[in-house]
Design a protein around this motif. Structure first.
Motif, PDB file in Angstrom:
ATOM      1  N   PHE A  89      -3.626   2.328   7.734  1.00 51.54           N
ATOM      2  CA  PHE A  89      -4.010   2.559   6.181  1.00 51.54           C
ATOM      3  C   PHE A  89      -5.471   2.059   6.201  1.00 51.54           C
ATOM      4  CE2 PHE A  89       0.376   2.866   3.447  1.00 51.54           C
ATOM      5  CZ  PHE A  89       0.716   3.845   4.493  1.00 51.54           C
ATOM      6  N   THR A  90      -6.421   2.596   5.227  1.00 53.05           N
ATOM      7  CA  THR A  90      -7.418   2.203   4.836  1.00 53.05           C
ATOM      8  C   THR A  90      -7.189   0.997   3.692  1.00 53.05           C
ATOM      9  OG1 THR A  90      -7.633   3.434   2.833  1.00 53.05           O
ATOM     10  CG2 THR A  90      -8.444   4.429   5.060  1.00 53.05           C
ATOM     11  N   ALA A  91      -8.275   0.309   3.394  1.00 51.62           N
ATOM     12  CA  ALA A  91      -8.097  -0.868   2.562  1.00 51.62           C
ATOM     13  C   ALA A  91      -7.492  -0.138   1.235  1.00 51.62           C
ATOM     14  CB  ALA A  91      -9.337  -1.565   2.383  1.00 51.62           C
ATOM     15  N   ARG A  92      -8.065   0.873   0.630  1.00 49.98           N
ATOM     16  CA  ARG A  92      -7.759   1.399  -0.642  1.00 49.98           C
ATOM     17  C   ARG A  92      -6.409   1.919  -0.588  1.00 49.98           C
ATOM     18  NH1 ARG A  92     -13.278   2.925  -0.494  1.00 49.98           N
ATOM     19  NH2 ARG A  92     -14.237   2.286  -2.494  1.00 49.98           N
ATOM     20  N   GLU A  93      -5.902   2.372   0.584  1.00 53.38           N
ATOM     21  CA  GLU A  93      -4.430   2.943   0.726  1.00 53.38           C
ATOM     22  C   GLU A  93      -3.669   1.748   0.623  1.00 53.38           C
ATOM     23  OE1 GLU A  93      -5.200   7.073   3.245  1.00 53.38           O
ATOM     24  OE2 GLU A  93      -4.945   5.155   4.432  1.00 53.38           O
ATOM     25  N   ASN A  94      -4.074   0.740   1.164  1.00 51.14           N
ATOM     26  CA  ASN A  94      -3.150  -0.283   1.181  1.00 51.14           C
ATOM     27  C   ASN A  94      -2.927  -0.843  -0.187  1.00 51.14           C
ATOM     28  OD1 ASN A  94      -2.054  -2.124   3.728  1.00 51.14           O
ATOM     29  ND2 ASN A  94      -3.693  -1.190   4.461  1.00 51.14           N
ATOM     30  N   LEU A  95      -4.190  -1.188  -1.021  1.00 48.93           N
ATOM     31  CA  LEU A  95      -3.920  -1.775  -2.504  1.00 48.93           C
ATOM     32  C   LEU A  95      -3.176  -0.769  -3.212  1.00 48.93           C
ATOM     33  CD1 LEU A  95      -7.751  -2.974  -2.586  1.00 48.93           C
ATOM     34  CD2 LEU A  95      -5.403  -4.319  -2.299  1.00 48.93           C
TER      35      LEU A  95
END
Length: 216
Positions: A89-95
Motif C-alpha cells: 500500500f502507499t502511505a495514503r492507502e495505509n492511513l
C-alpha cells in the motif's frame, strides 16, 4: 489515566514481570527504561490488551484490561518498534485503511503526512520507503483516530540523529496537545529529554520511579 497495582505476568511457570505498581496522570509522558529483556515491552503488551492473562489490576482510561471491549481501542494509539504498515500500500492507502477501523472522527490524512514531511511521498508504496520514512509513517498511523493515550515502543530505535529529532519533537507536540504517552526505551538520553517520570525496570521488577533529573 493508567493505574497498575501488583501486576504479575509469566510466559511459563516462572514469573517474568512481578509485583509491578505505578500510575500515570493525564498529559504525562511516562517512560520504561531498562536493558533488553527486562520486561518493558511485556508490560506495554499488557497495557495495550495483547497480554491479558495477568494477575493484579491494570486499568487504562478506567477500563480493567482483562475486561476490555473493542471500544477500548478507540482511545489508544500504538506505535510498535517495527513497522506494521502494509508494504504494497502507499502511505495514503495505509492511513485510509487503518482509519477505517475506528468510529472516532479521524485526523486529516494530508495534515498527518505534512506533519512528518511525507506529503510529497504519500503515493509511494511503503516498500520503497527508507527506515526513517517508515518510522514516521508508523507514528502518524497511531495518531489517525486522535487517541487519548499513545503507547510508543522504542520510537527512535535505529534512527539517524535527524530522524530521531523529528520523532522526538512530534512526541513532545502530542504532549502539548494533552495526550498521555507511555514509551519504552533503553536510551537514557531519550528518557531524559522526553519523560516527566521514568520507571527503571530490571529483571521484570520496577527498582525505582522518579523524574529523570532527580534520578540523575
Amino acid at each position: 489515566m493508567i493505574e497498575v497495582n501488583k501486576l504479575c505476568f509469566s510466559y511459563t511457570n516462572k514469573p517474568f514481570v512481578e509485583n509491578v505498581s505505578f500510575h500515570v496522570g493525564r498529559g504525562e509522558i511516562f517512560g520504561f527504561l531498562g536493558p533488553s529483556g527486562a520486561g518493558k515491552s511485556t508490560i506495554q503488551k499488557v497495557l495495550t490488551g495483547l497480554n491479558t492473562r495477568y494477575k493484579g489490576s491494570v486499568k487504562v482510561a478506567g477500563t480493567e484490561i482483562r475486561e476490555r471491549t473493542n471500544r477500548f481501542y478507540e482511545r489508544i494509539g500504538v506505535d510498535f518498534e517495527f513497522s506494521t504498515c502494509y508494504e504494497k500500500f502507499t502511505a495514503r492507502e495505509n492511513l485510509k485503511y487503518f482509519g477505517s477501523l475506528y468510529d472516532r472522527p479521524l485526523r486529516s490524512t494530508e495534515e498527518l503526512l505534512k506533519m512528518v514531511g511525507l506529503e510529497n511521498d504519500g503515493d509511494k508504496k511503503v516498500s520503497d520507503y527508507s527506515k526513517g520514512m517508515r518510522s514516521r509513517l508508523n507514528f502518524i498511523k497511531a495518531l489517525v483516530h486522535n487517541p487519548d493515550i499513545l503507547f510508543l515502543d522504542e520510537p527512535t530505535s535505529g534512527l539517524d540523529p535527524a530522524n530521531a529529532r523529528v520523532l522526538k519533537d512530534m512526541i513532545l507536540e502530542q504532549k502539548r496537545m494533552g495526550k498521555t504517552i507511555i514509551l519504552t526505551t533503553h536510551n537514557m538520553h531519550d528518557a531524559e529529554e522526553l519523560c516527566d517520570r521514568v520507571a527503571f525496570i530490571v529483571d521484570g521488577t520496577i527498582k525505582t520511579i522518579g523524574s529523570p533529573h532527580d534520578l540523575r
